[in-house]
Structures are given as structure tokens and as C-alpha cells.
Design an enzyme around this catalytic site. Structure first.
Site, PDB file in Angstrom:
ATOM      1  N   GLN A 200      79.325  80.336  61.417  1.00 22.71           N
ATOM      2  CA  GLN A 200      79.721  81.665  61.892  1.00 22.71           C
ATOM      3  C   GLN A 200      79.315  81.833  63.365  1.00 22.71           C
ATOM      4  OE1 GLN A 200      77.930  81.768  58.487  1.00 22.71           O
ATOM      5  NE2 GLN A 200      79.974  81.111  57.964  1.00 22.71           N
TER       6      GLN A 200
ATOM      7  N   GLY B 173      84.329  76.940  58.354  1.00 27.22           N
ATOM      8  CA  GLY B 173      85.344  75.890  58.428  1.00 27.22           C
ATOM      9  C   GLY B 173      85.210  75.252  59.795  1.00 27.22           C
ATOM     10  N   HIS B 174      84.601  74.083  59.851  1.00 26.43           N
ATOM     11  CA  HIS B 174      84.345  73.415  61.132  1.00 26.43           C
ATOM     12  C   HIS B 174      85.285  72.224  61.266  1.00 26.43           C
ATOM     13  CE1 HIS B 174      79.992  75.154  61.283  1.00 26.43           C
ATOM     14  NE2 HIS B 174      80.919  76.076  61.157  1.00 26.43           N
TER      15      HIS B 174
ATOM     16  N   LYS C  39      82.351  74.977  67.100  1.00 20.22           N
ATOM     17  CA  LYS C  39      81.007  74.397  66.934  1.00 20.22           C
ATOM     18  C   LYS C  39      81.093  72.994  66.361  1.00 20.22           C
ATOM     19  CE  LYS C  39      80.138  77.887  64.251  1.00 20.22           C
ATOM     20  NZ  LYS C  39      81.350  78.712  64.459  1.00 20.22           N
TER      21      LYS C  39
ATOM     22  N   ASP D  40      84.158  80.450  64.723  1.00 22.55           N
ATOM     23  CA  ASP D  40      85.280  79.573  65.110  1.00 22.55           C
ATOM     24  C   ASP D  40      85.291  79.234  66.593  1.00 22.55           C
ATOM     25  OD1 ASP D  40      86.107  79.688  62.462  1.00 22.55           O
ATOM     26  OD2 ASP D  40      87.269  81.509  62.830  1.00 22.55           O
TER      27      ASP D  40
END
Ligand code: GDP
Ligand code: IMO
Ligand code: MG
Length: 430
Positions: A228, A40-41, A16, A13
Site C-alpha cells: 500500500q 498487487g506488486h 514498489k 501502486d
């Protein structure tokens, strides 16, 4: 100048997604190569916020080819849902998305296993996984006997494979007697469901290893999007409180199939502080007012699970370790605006372990749990910076914080982010 990789240097988180979206402009191809829908981007563009799990963050520029490579574990339902969601918001996903026929597929049994094993692992402390079936799918991949790759969905023996594996999984799941009774898996229903997924995914499925090798050899510009963070790397992270793939820079080649010689720039992404979701040691955690302030101001709740993220000071020992491990050339320092209101800031410059000062990152989680962080305290700048666009317009104390951080990690800072929007970005050298 073909390959750039974007790697999170903390526990995920690090923003990225924002960096990948930003750099996509200068690339022909954007590749996700490990992890799955545990990621989750977030991309904020044109006043809209998008959350991506499996689809590369390059998808917003239609001329760019997006690739989900061999090392990713794919949950077809979640992927199709993501494609549909994007479509409903005007982002077309067609031939611009390729998915590897070698990618391993997540099945209902993986969710059951994740649920049953998550709470039991690691000597009493739960890993606190995202419950997306990631670990169990990677376990089956390495174990081979019960693994199914995307390309297998189109083979004649697929029904037979599902029957065989379902039988084995039902027997195994029945062994968890003290757990909540696992559901009995229905092979026929699973087969029918996955055949339907296969039909819908067919236009995207390809040999992406060959595709990427051709592209790399032809000099195309490839952007590798890590999921990640390096501290969650299964081999080099804070095991067993990690994810099940090589999420540090060392995983780019194995996951994508593109040799390291084509990757000539590594951008290490860090938050200006540290967060972690799930269990495991976190030396600089601030389980107090400061942590609560950072969580509130940074909106630090999981993109995937909405769990509150654990928050703490920047850990330069950890970031230096992961910058080296990932071969980071430069740093992107994100969410700097979140620290604006704090009167003073701390950076962990070393650990004390068994009465000794060290800047080495311990290889065992129990040792990391025992370290005492040694802090350096810097004055806060207590001024909003979200509208700043040039490095020299940042407050002096803010620059001093960044310069100290950079020096301790041992890498120059190339990008500073002062807000979630694409525009809220400072390119340091310009
Ligand atoms: P990723 O998984 O590494 O892509 O990061 P996430 O998307 O899970 O979390 C990063 C969060 O920070 C998202 O909500 C972003 O919109 C937000 N964000 C990104 N950059 C900044 C920034 O500079 N300042 C603030 N306040 N938020 C940011
Ligand atoms: P992005 O790409 C933050 C964490 C989970 C848990 C551990 C194992 O958005 O940075 P898993 O479901 O992978 O078996 O969970 O890893 N984790 C993440 N934490 N960001 C992520 O992805 C994460 N993906 C997994 O919280 O501690
Ligand atoms: Mg995330």
C-alpha cells in the site's frame, strides 16, 4: 549497512515491486511485513510480467531469502496459489520463502464481513476495499477473541477453535438482516480445508521474528517491502479511507519485529503523478480528459481488482507529509514516461482551506475533501523518454519537473523510472 525499506508515499501502486526487485541484488533478505493479498506488486523481468500479492518481490533471485513476517495477514489459499503460479513459470519457491507463525490467518468469514461492511462505512461513501478480507482479519487480530494465527493451525485445539469461532460468526452475520443473506459457514468444511492448507504450508512456517533479529544482529542486508502507501496508513493516512495496517514507514518495525536501529535507509516511492483506487478524498484528482489520458497511458487499472484507478496531478503537500512521516531519505520517481505527451504539467504546491493557504496535510478526511489545490504549472517536454538511461540525457524540461518535485517534497531523487522493465531505470547519481 543492514536495512533498507521501500515505502509508497501516495495511495499505493507507486511501483514498489519494481524498486524492490531492482534492489534485491544488493540484499540477503526481502521482507513483507504488513498488508496481505490486497497488495498487487508488479515485476517485469526478462520480458515476463509477474504480479505478486503476498510473496516478496525478491523471489526472482533464488539466493535471496524471502520472508512474510508477523504483521502480514495471510490467506492460505491465495498464498498457495501464488506459489503454484510462480512454480509453473519456472520460479521455484521452497526454503527461500519463510512465513511467520505469528501471521494472522484470513478465513471465509472475513470475506463475508468485508463484503457486508465495505459499502456501509464512512458516512455514506464506500471505502471500496479490495474485498480480500484484510480489514476484518486485522479487526479480529486486535480484538483477539476470534483471531487465529498461522501457528495455531498446527495445535491440537484448532478444530475446537474453528467450531467456536464459526458459531459466533454465523450468529453475527445473521444480524445483517437488510443485507444480501450471508452464507452460513460450515465449521467442519472450513476445518478440513485449513488443515490441508496447513500441511502444504508447513515447510515455510517459522518464527520469522527470531530469524530476522538474528539476521539483523549478524549484519545481514535486509530489504523491507512496504505494501500500500503511506496515505493509506490506518493511523496517519486519510482515515477512514485507508487500509487496516501501518502502511507508512512507521509500520516496518512493528510488522517485522526488527527495531528501527537496523533500518538505515528509507526509499520513498512516488509516481510522477498521483493515483488512488477506491473511495476517499483526492484533492488533485483529474476526473476529465487529463485523468483519462494518464489512465490510458499508464495503464492505470488495479493489479488486484482491475478497477480503473483515479488519476490526478502530483500532490507535493501530501508527498512531503508522507516523506517526513516515513523518514524517507531519498525518492524513487516512477512512471515518468506516462507524462510524456502532456503539453503542460501541474504540481500541487499548497492547499487553500477556509481561505487560508497551507502546506500542512489535514488530519481529517472531511477537511482534505474541502481543500482547493494550489497549482504551479510547468511546461511538458513532449518527447519519449523510455529509452533514456542517464539523468543528463532527459529533456531539460523533464529535469526541471523532477527538480521542482524534489524540492517541494524536500528529498533528493535517487531513482527515476521510465518504463516497467528492470532496465528502464535511471540511477540519478551515476
Ligand atoms: P506496486 O503495487 O507499488 O508494486 O505497483 P503496481 O505493480 O500495482 O503498479 C505499478 C504499475 O506500473 C505496474 O503495472 C508496473 O509494471 C508499471 N510500471 C512500473 N514502473 C513503470 C514506469 O516507469 N513506467 C511505466 N509506464 N510503467 C511502470
Ligand atoms: P499495493 O501494495 C492501492 C486500497 C483499496 C481501498 C483501501 C482499503 O499494490 O500498493 P483494503 O482491501 O486494504 O481494506 O482496502 O485501500 N488498497 C490499495 N490501493 N494499492 C494497494 O496495494 C492497495 N491495498 C489496498 O483500494 O481503497
Ligand atoms: Mg499495486
Amino acid at each position: 549497512m543492514p536495512g533498507t525499506s521501500v515505502i509508497g508515499l501516495q495511495w499505493g501502486d507507486e511501483a514498489k515491486g519494481k524498486i524492490v526487485d531492482l534492489l534485491t541484488e544488493q540484499h540477503d533478505i526481502v521482507v513483507r511485513y504488513q498488508g496481505g493479498a490486497n497488495a498487487g506488486h508488479t515485476v517485469v523481468t526478462g520480458g515476463q510480467t509477474f504480479k505478486l500479492s503476498l510473496i516478496p518481490s525478491g523471489i526472482f533471485r533464488p539466493q535471496v531469502q524471502c520472508v512474510v513476517a508477523a504483521g502480514v495477514v495471510v490467506n492460505p489459499a491465495s498464498l498457495l496459489d501464488e506459489i503454484e503460479q510462480l512454480g509453473s513459470r519456472g520460479v521455484t519457491v521452497g526454503k527461500n520463502l519463510l512465513i511467520s507463525d505469528r501471521a494472522h490467518v484470513i478465513f471465509p468469514w472475513h470475506f463475508e464481513e468485508d463484503r457486508l461492511l465495505n459499502e456501509r462505512c464512512a458516512g455514506g461513501e464506500a471505502i471500496g476495499t479490495t474485498l480480500r478480507g484484510i480489514g476484518p482479519c486485522y479487526r479480529d487480530k486486535v480484538g483477539r477473541s476470534w483471531a487465529v494465527r498461522l501457528g495455531d493451525l498446527y495445535r491440537d485445539d484448532f478444530r475446537q477453535r474453528v467450531e467456536q469461532i464459526t458459531r459466533a460468526k454465523n450468529a453475527m452475520l445473521a444480524g445483517f438482516q437488510d443485507a444480501q443473506a450471508p452464507a452460513t459457514l460450515d465449521a467442519e468444511a472450513i476445518y478440513t480445508q485449513y488443515r490441508a492448507y496447513a500441511d502444504r504450508l508447513r515447510p515455510h512456517v517459522a518464527d520469522t521474528t527470531a530469524f530476522l533479529l538474528d539476521a539483523a544482529e549478524a549484519g545481514q542486508r535486509i530489504l523491507f517491502e512496504g505494501a500500500q502507501g503511506a496515505l493509506l496508513d490506518v493511523d496517519h493516512g486519510t482515515f477512514p479511507f485507508v487500509t487496516s495496517s501501518n502502511s507508512s514507514g512507521v509500520g516496518v518495525s512493528s510488522g517485522s519485529g526488527v527495531p528501527g536501529r537496523y533500518i538505515n535507509r528509507v526509499i520513498g516511492v512516488v509516481k510522477a503523478y498521483t493515483t488512488r483506487v477506491g473511495g476517499g478524498p483526492f484533492p488533485t484528482e483529474q476526473d476529465n480528459e487529463t485523468g483519462d489520458h494518464i489512465r490510458r497511458r499508464g495503464n492505470e487499472y488495479g493489479t488486484v481488482t482491475r478497477r480503473p484507478r483515479r488519476c490526478g496531478w502530483f500532490d507535493a503537500v501530501a508527498a512531503r507529509y508522507t516523506a517526513r512521516l516515513s523518514g524517507a531519505d531519498v525518492l524513487a520517481v516512477m512512471l515518468l514516461d506516462v507524462l510524456c505527451e502532456l503539453p503542460e504539467l501541474k504540481i500541487c504546491v499548497a492547499y487553500e482551506l477556509d481561505g487560508r493557504r497551507t502546506t500542512d496535510f489535514p488530519s481529517h478526511a472531511d477537511d482534505l475533501r474541502r481543500v482547493e489545490p494550489i497549482y504551479e504549472t510547468l511546461p511538458g517536454w513532449q518527447q519519449e523518454i523510455s529509452d533514456v538511461r542517464r539523468y543528463h540525457d532527459l529533456p531539460t524540461k523533464c529535469r526541471a519537473y523532477l527538480e521542482r518535485l524534489s524540492r517541494l517534497v524536500g528529498r533528493p531523487i535517487e531513482i527515476v523510472s521510465v518504463g516497467p522493465d528492470r532496465q528502464q531505470t535511471i540511477l540519478v547519481r551515476s
